[in-house]
Design a protein around this motif. Sequence first.
Motif, PDB file in Angstrom:
ATOM      1  N   ASP A  15       0.847  -1.191   0.000  1.00 21.12           N
ATOM      2  CA  ASP A  15       0.000   0.000   0.000  1.00 21.12           C
ATOM      3  C   ASP A  15       0.882   1.241   0.000  1.00 21.12           C
ATOM      4  O   ASP A  15       1.535   1.562   1.005  1.00 21.12           O
ATOM      5  N   VAL A  16       0.940   1.928  -1.147  1.00 19.19           N
ATOM      6  CA  VAL A  16       1.815   3.095  -1.284  1.00 19.19           C
ATOM      7  C   VAL A  16       1.429   4.198  -0.306  1.00 19.19           C
ATOM      8  O   VAL A  16       2.279   4.845   0.312  1.00 19.19           O
ATOM      9  N   SER A  17       0.123   4.428  -0.141  1.00 14.55           N
ATOM     10  CA  SER A  17      -0.345   5.470   0.764  1.00 14.55           C
ATOM     11  C   SER A  17       0.060   5.176   2.205  1.00 14.55           C
ATOM     12  O   SER A  17       0.524   6.071   2.932  1.00 14.55           O
ATOM     13  N   ALA A  18      -0.088   3.916   2.630  1.00 10.15           N
ATOM     14  CA  ALA A  18       0.295   3.532   3.995  1.00 10.15           C
ATOM     15  C   ALA A  18       1.798   3.688   4.204  1.00 10.15           C
ATOM     16  O   ALA A  18       2.247   4.116   5.278  1.00 10.15           O
ATOM     17  N   PHE A  19       2.579   3.361   3.183  1.00 16.64           N
ATOM     18  CA  PHE A  19       4.034   3.504   3.290  1.00 16.64           C
ATOM     19  C   PHE A  19       4.433   4.955   3.512  1.00 16.64           C
ATOM     20  O   PHE A  19       5.274   5.264   4.368  1.00 16.64           O
ATOM     21  N   HIS A  20       3.818   5.865   2.753  1.00 15.02           N
ATOM     22  CA  HIS A  20       4.190   7.281   2.893  1.00 15.02           C
ATOM     23  C   HIS A  20       3.701   7.866   4.212  1.00 15.02           C
ATOM     24  O   HIS A  20       4.355   8.753   4.781  1.00 15.02           O
ATOM     25  N   LYS A  21       2.575   7.379   4.726  1.00 16.61           N
ATOM     26  CA  LYS A  21       2.128   7.828   6.045  1.00 16.61           C
ATOM     27  C   LYS A  21       3.111   7.366   7.118  1.00 16.61           C
ATOM     28  O   LYS A  21       3.465   8.127   8.025  1.00 16.61           O
ATOM     29  N   ALA A  22       3.553   6.110   7.023  1.00 14.39           N
ATOM     30  CA  ALA A  22       4.543   5.587   7.973  1.00 14.39           C
ATOM     31  C   ALA A  22       5.855   6.354   7.847  1.00 14.39           C
ATOM     32  O   ALA A  22       6.525   6.636   8.850  1.00 14.39           O
ATOM     33  N   LYS A  23       6.209   6.715   6.622  1.00 16.06           N
ATOM     34  CA  LYS A  23       7.442   7.471   6.386  1.00 16.06           C
ATOM     35  C   LYS A  23       7.399   8.831   7.077  1.00 16.06           C
ATOM     36  O   LYS A  23       8.387   9.272   7.679  1.00 16.06           O
ATOM     37  N   ARG A  24       6.233   9.491   7.005  1.00 19.02           N
ATOM     38  CA  ARG A  24       6.097  10.791   7.667  1.00 19.02           C
ATOM     39  C   ARG A  24       6.185  10.646   9.185  1.00 19.02           C
ATOM     40  O   ARG A  24       6.799  11.486   9.856  1.00 19.02           O
ATOM     41  N   VAL A  25       5.585   9.589   9.734  1.00 24.65           N
ATOM     42  CA  VAL A  25       5.653   9.361  11.178  1.00 24.65           C
ATOM     43  C   VAL A  25       7.093   9.119  11.617  1.00 24.65           C
ATOM     44  O   VAL A  25       7.547   9.641  12.644  1.00 24.65           O
ATOM     45  N   ILE A  26       7.836   8.333  10.841  1.00 24.61           N
ATOM     46  CA  ILE A  26       9.239   8.050  11.164  1.00 24.61           C
ATOM     47  C   ILE A  26      10.068   9.330  11.110  1.00 24.61           C
ATOM     48  O   ILE A  26      10.890   9.594  11.991  1.00 24.61           O
TER      49      ILE A  26
END
Length: 283
Positions: free
Chosen positions: A39-50
């Motif tokens: 899930d590309v959207s989930a990956f970028h959300k996790a990236k922002r949190v990190i």
Amino acid sequence: MPDINHDIIFNIIWSIVLILSIQGLKSFLFKLIHAKTEDVSAFHKAKRVINFSAFFITLFFMVLIWFQLGGSFSTYFGLFTAGIALALKDLLVNISAWFYILFKHPFEVGHRIEIGKVKGDVIDQGLFQFSMIEIGNWVDAEQSTGRIIHVPNHKIFTDYLANYTIGFEYIWNEISVTVTFESDWKKAKKLLQNIAECHAAVLTEDVESRIKEASKTYMIYYNNLTPIVYTSVKENGVLLTIRYVCEPHARRITSEIIWENILDVFNEHSDIELAYPTRRVVN
């Protein structure tokens, strides 16, 4: 003074080790999450949190490292931070803009926006800049050019921002059709109205519900959402302009479908001809 200098060098070394360690851990987590999710959207959300967590962890430990020297270091630290603030003014403004984007949400990954003279689809948000896939420029109908444009975060404070996606999630598009003065332009207008309603009217109910939802946040109001055809006159004929609502990413495909229908319908009527630049000679 020698002790102070020794402590400064020691803390600079620890600061470098801290920054490199945090960056290494971030890269490892990015690769791990990217491998585990499709899930590309989930990956970028996790990236922002990190990225968000890494920033504050780094800030926390930097404070612990530098403030352990006590009051004797306050003068040096004050001069040091003042110098850093001056030298890294743009970076600090970018960080402030990042906080603004993070909490106010003027746009998110996946939104289509225009900022200044650049238009595109947002594909990444970072601490200092955000990235977009460019649309428009030398390509018609706001299709993608394939170029990735990196925009400093501080542009959010200095340039105007237009968001195609947030709030009212549709845009108005227009198709201009010019018929000759000898054509039956009234018939042509009715035919265009039928074509527009056939392709665009199906969106009306959804658009109305979206406007009602958006009106809770923004002062958005339209009297008429159904497709309409306007009439005007140009040098080479009667200009009939179809105005209809479509999704931001569907401008080109809807224009293509409507134009193909127009060509097919006009071909069935001998009293309607498309106009083009002509020159008449009268003896």
